[in-house]
Design a protein around this motif. Structure first.
Motif, PDB file in Angstrom:
ATOM      1  N   ALA A  89      30.387  -1.763 -11.300  1.00 32.27           N
ATOM      2  CA  ALA A  89      29.175  -1.180 -11.863  1.00 32.27           C
ATOM      3  C   ALA A  89      28.556  -0.170 -10.902  1.00 32.27           C
ATOM      4  N   ALA A  90      28.722  -0.386  -9.600  1.00 30.22           N
ATOM      5  CA  ALA A  90      28.114   0.513  -8.620  1.00 30.22           C
ATOM      6  C   ALA A  90      28.942   1.770  -8.388  1.00 30.22           C
ATOM      7  N   THR A  91      30.225   1.726  -8.779  1.00 25.90           N
ATOM      8  CA  THR A  91      31.091   2.879  -8.580  1.00 25.90           C
ATOM      9  C   THR A  91      30.818   3.910  -9.659  1.00 25.90           C
ATOM     10  N   PRO A  92      30.520   5.154  -9.282  1.00 23.10           N
ATOM     11  CA  PRO A  92      30.246   6.152 -10.308  1.00 23.10           C
ATOM     12  C   PRO A  92      31.497   6.412 -11.147  1.00 23.10           C
ATOM     13  N   ALA A  93      31.301   6.538 -12.438  1.00 20.90           N
ATOM     14  CA  ALA A  93      32.413   6.812 -13.343  1.00 20.90           C
ATOM     15  C   ALA A  93      32.863   8.257 -13.164  1.00 20.90           C
ATOM     16  N   PRO A  94      34.180   8.501 -13.322  1.00 21.45           N
ATOM     17  CA  PRO A  94      34.648   9.884 -13.232  1.00 21.45           C
ATOM     18  C   PRO A  94      34.088  10.689 -14.396  1.00 21.45           C
ATOM     19  N   ALA A  95      34.041  11.984 -14.227  1.00 26.34           N
ATOM     20  CA  ALA A  95      33.559  12.847 -15.299  1.00 26.34           C
ATOM     21  C   ALA A  95      34.416  12.629 -16.536  1.00 26.34           C
ATOM     22  N   SER A  96      33.801  12.688 -17.693  1.00 26.85           N
ATOM     23  CA  SER A  96      34.533  12.503 -18.937  1.00 26.85           C
ATOM     24  C   SER A  96      35.572  13.591 -19.122  1.00 26.85           C
ATOM     25  N   LEU A  97      36.635  13.235 -19.808  1.00 30.60           N
ATOM     26  CA  LEU A  97      37.649  14.220 -20.152  1.00 30.60           C
ATOM     27  C   LEU A  97      37.068  15.195 -21.171  1.00 30.60           C
ATOM     28  N   SER A  98      37.629  16.399 -21.203  1.00 35.46           N
ATOM     29  CA  SER A  98      37.159  17.370 -22.186  1.00 35.46           C
ATOM     30  C   SER A  98      38.311  18.252 -22.633  1.00 35.46           C
ATOM     31  N   CYS A  99      38.092  18.935 -23.722  1.00 35.99           N
ATOM     32  CA  CYS A  99      39.019  19.930 -24.234  1.00 35.99           C
ATOM     33  C   CYS A  99      38.186  21.120 -24.679  1.00 35.99           C
ATOM     34  N   ARG A 100      38.433  22.253 -24.037  1.00 39.45           N
ATOM     35  CA  ARG A 100      37.665  23.468 -24.309  1.00 39.45           C
ATOM     36  C   ARG A 100      36.158  23.208 -24.208  1.00 39.45           C
ATOM     37  N   GLY A 101      35.786  22.413 -23.195  1.00 39.79           N
ATOM     38  CA  GLY A 101      34.383  22.177 -22.902  1.00 39.79           C
ATOM     39  C   GLY A 101      33.720  21.064 -23.693  1.00 39.79           C
ATOM     40  N   GLN A 102      34.449  20.406 -24.586  1.00 41.19           N
ATOM     41  CA  GLN A 102      33.868  19.333 -25.394  1.00 41.19           C
ATOM     42  C   GLN A 102      34.537  18.011 -25.043  1.00 41.19           C
ATOM     43  N   GLY A 103      33.722  16.968 -24.913  1.00 48.75           N
ATOM     44  CA  GLY A 103      34.242  15.664 -24.539  1.00 48.75           C
ATOM     45  C   GLY A 103      33.911  14.591 -25.543  1.00 48.75           C
ATOM     46  N   VAL A 104      33.927  13.357 -25.072  1.00 47.22           N
ATOM     47  CA  VAL A 104      33.595  12.215 -25.912  1.00 47.22           C
ATOM     48  C   VAL A 104      32.079  12.129 -26.079  1.00 47.22           C
ATOM     49  N   ASP A 105      31.641  11.178 -26.875  1.00 46.59           N
ATOM     50  CA  ASP A 105      30.219  10.968 -27.120  1.00 46.59           C
ATOM     51  C   ASP A 105      29.579  10.380 -25.854  1.00 46.59           C
ATOM     52  N   PRO A 106      28.688  11.120 -25.187  1.00 43.51           N
ATOM     53  CA  PRO A 106      28.120  10.611 -23.930  1.00 43.51           C
ATOM     54  C   PRO A 106      27.215   9.398 -24.119  1.00 43.51           C
ATOM     55  N   ASP A 107      26.730   9.172 -25.333  1.00 43.73           N
ATOM     56  CA  ASP A 107      25.815   8.057 -25.584  1.00 43.73           C
ATOM     57  C   ASP A 107      26.503   6.831 -26.182  1.00 43.73           C
ATOM     58  N   ALA A 108      27.797   6.915 -26.429  1.00 43.86           N
ATOM     59  CA  ALA A 108      28.498   5.805 -27.079  1.00 43.86           C
ATOM     60  C   ALA A 108      28.524   4.566 -26.182  1.00 43.86           C
ATOM     61  N   LYS A 109      28.338   3.408 -26.801  1.00 45.28           N
ATOM     62  CA  LYS A 109      28.385   2.140 -26.081  1.00 45.28           C
ATOM     63  C   LYS A 109      29.807   1.615 -25.964  1.00 45.28           C
TER      64      LYS A 109
END
Length: 197
Positions: A24-44
């Protein structure tokens, strides 16, 4: 996503994944993206994984983007059909199915996923979105990103997916575990298929 394993865009609705305090303390890597768009940043509900595929990029890309042939190398995908013609491109759509066993919160069902390609860069990335609907189980919005990077010895395939929806968010631990199972199985199947072409 044949049972739960093929449920990448889907499988997200079921067990209980928990993080240790160190995780939990380890920062998550940046989300993957394609042409500047990634996954839903608010998804649980989310999962990210990667694998090294010892095969040419052209082989890996062909397998992943030839949607109609998914059932030939991904056991959990029971059917897959393009809803348009020609090469996969932005706005292409496809419909695919995968069985889901009974869980503590839903009966056994077959999920029908209708995916729309939102972004694509040939040989580099693809991002699609869409709902997954079955009897007693619904994912209102799945977002799935794939990245392909040539490295010495093959292709590093990275994937990240999120799920959102009122029903699926009632059991996020279970949903996250099933998403993990599904995506790990998809990567394993892609690796096996590509390395044996």
């Amino acid at each position: 996503m044949r049972s739960l394993l093929a449920i990448p865009l889907i499988a997200a609705a079921l067990f209980g994944a928990t993080a240790t305090p160190a995780q939990a303390a380890t920062p998550a890597p940046a989300s993957l993206s394609c042409r500047g768009q990634g996954v839903d940043p608010d998804a649980k509900i989310r999962y990210r994984a990667e694998t090294l595929v010892k095969a040419p990029l052209s082989t890996v890309w062909r397998l992943q983007t030839d949607v109609a042939r998914w059932p030939s190398w991904q056991e959990p995908v029971t059917s897959a059909k393009r809803l348009d013609h020609g090469p996969l491109r932005p706005r292409s759509q496809f419909r695919w199915t995968t069985p889901v066993p009974a869980t503590p919160v839903s009966p056994p069902t077959t999920l029908v996923i209708t995916s729309t390609v939102e972004q694509l860069q040939h040989g580099k990335c693809i991002r699609w979105t869409g709902p997954a609907i079955g009897d007693g189980l619904r994912i209102d919005r799945g977002v799935h990103v794939w990245n392909f990077v040539e490295v010495p010895g093959g292709v590093l395939v990275r994937t990240e997916e999120t799920h959102a929806g009122k029903q699926i968010e009632t059991e996020t631990g279970l949903a996250n575990e099933f998403l993990k199972i599904g995506l790990d199985a998809w990567l394993g199947a892609l690796k096996t298929a590509a390395e044996h072409c």
